[in-house]
Enzyme design. Structure first.
Site, PDB file in Angstrom:
ATOM      1  N   ASP A  72      40.189  35.163 -44.909  1.00 46.14           N
ATOM      2  CA  ASP A  72      41.001  35.898 -43.935  1.00 46.14           C
ATOM      3  C   ASP A  72      40.444  37.319 -43.912  1.00 46.14           C
ATOM      4  O   ASP A  72      40.658  38.090 -44.845  1.00 46.14           O
ATOM      5  CB  ASP A  72      42.473  35.887 -44.345  1.00 46.14           C
ATOM      6  N   VAL A  73      39.707  37.669 -42.856  1.00 41.00           N
ATOM      7  CA  VAL A  73      39.013  38.964 -42.844  1.00 41.00           C
ATOM      8  C   VAL A  73      39.968  40.148 -42.831  1.00 41.00           C
ATOM      9  O   VAL A  73      39.555  41.274 -43.132  1.00 41.00           O
ATOM     10  CB  VAL A  73      38.037  39.066 -41.650  1.00 41.00           C
ATOM     11  N   TYR A 164      44.421  43.968 -27.670  1.00 41.80           N
ATOM     12  CA  TYR A 164      43.054  43.450 -27.781  1.00 41.80           C
ATOM     13  C   TYR A 164      42.055  44.536 -27.384  1.00 41.80           C
ATOM     14  O   TYR A 164      41.044  44.742 -28.061  1.00 41.80           O
ATOM     15  CB  TYR A 164      42.896  42.219 -26.894  1.00 41.80           C
ATOM     16  N   LYS A 168      39.060  46.148 -29.822  1.00 39.96           N
ATOM     17  CA  LYS A 168      37.638  46.080 -29.511  1.00 39.96           C
ATOM     18  C   LYS A 168      37.048  47.455 -29.211  1.00 39.96           C
ATOM     19  O   LYS A 168      35.853  47.685 -29.469  1.00 39.96           O
ATOM     20  CB  LYS A 168      37.410  45.119 -28.341  1.00 39.96           C
TER      21      LYS A 168
END
Length: 284
Positions: A72-73, A164, A168
């Site tokens: 799980d990053v 999101y 990013k």
């Protein structure tokens, strides 16, 4: 005259090792297949044991060259364990591909828990990867590369999934700073690259569509461009797709940047008062 051959990035060499987060599907798995074809070793990290096992089987890699580590990053301890396992198995890491991602998030004032998850995976996952691997890769004194998967939504920031976009945009800023710092470390042989896919048929888009839309690229096409452009020394690897061309991408990015310079309303590309001006700009 014929095309000029591009020398492969020195990190992409037979016998070298790559760690790929989000490696069980989509662009991550396509990258793993390409690296194996180059004679490299790969360590796939993802959150689902069954998907990881299927991915390793799909690689058809020689014995001892493909490894799966449930990760799980968003959890620093998981990423540190991933590093320890990769180094214990392969002795070095030539490529770190920070590729794990999730969606959807939410708008400016809704879906708080989805905000947390998207930022934890998409942004903190990359932060954790860089914090955990970068110094060790520098210390190897061998050629290497750190690739982070961004998004056009982190550059032009269309209305809709603000969380999101924020995640990013953060990946873009972090990876730009990483590239700057790496090139100023004496003797460092690690390069950084921001991979920005276009519309790609992956696990994030697939639940909404049973078959690949004509406009979308396959993940393998994104990886082909990634290898070509990083080998040419490019930092920004902004992929087109079957609907949006590179010139269109460039003009959209230019318009977004000029919102600041021209003091237009935020996200003027989607503002009714600027609809005609944007259309004229794109046609010019």
């Amino acid at each position: 005259m014929g095309a000029i051959a591009v020398t492969m990035h020195p990190a992409l060499a037979a016998g070298r090792a790559a760690v790929i987060t989000g490696g069980a599907s989509g662009i991550g798995l396509a990258a793993a297949k390409r690296f194996i074809a180059l004679g490299m070793k790969v360590c796939l990290a993802d959150t689902n044991d069954a998907a990881l096992a299927a991915a390793v089987a799909a690689l058809g890699a020689p014995a001892g060259t493909a490894l799966a580590v449930r990760t799980d990053v968003s959890q620093l301890a998981d990423v540190q364990r991933l590093k320890e396992t990769a180094y214990a198995t392969f002795g070095e890491v030539a490529v770190l591909m920070n590729n794990a991602g999730t969606a959807p998030g939410g708008g400016p004032w809704d879906h708080y828990e989805r905000w947390r998850r998207v930022l934890d995976v998409n942004l903190w996952g990359v932060i954790n990867g860089v914090q955990t691997f970068a110094q060790a890769m520098i210390d190897q004194k061998t050629p290497g590369a750190i690739i982070s998967t961004g998004s056009k939504q982190g550059i032009t920031c269309p209305p809709g999934d603000t969380a999101y976009n924020v995640s990013k945009a953060g990946v873009k800023v972090l990876t730009e700073a990483l590239a700057h710092e790496l090139r100023n470390v004496p003797g460092c042989r690690i390069s950084a690259h921001l991979l920005v896919p276009g519309f790609t048929f992956t696990g994030i888009t697939r639940p909404r569509r049973a078959e690949k839309p004509d406009a979308a690229w396959w993940p393998e096409q994104v990886v082909d461009m990634m290898v070509e452009r990083m080998s040419a020394g490019d930092f920004y690897i902004i992929c087109p797709d079957n609907d949006v061309t590179t010139p269109v991408d460039h003009k959209r990015i230019q318009w977004a940047a000029e919102d600041i310079i021209q003091n237009r309303p935020a996200l003027s590309r989607w503002h009714p008062d600027y609809k005609d001006a944007f259309a004229a700009f794109m046609k010019a």
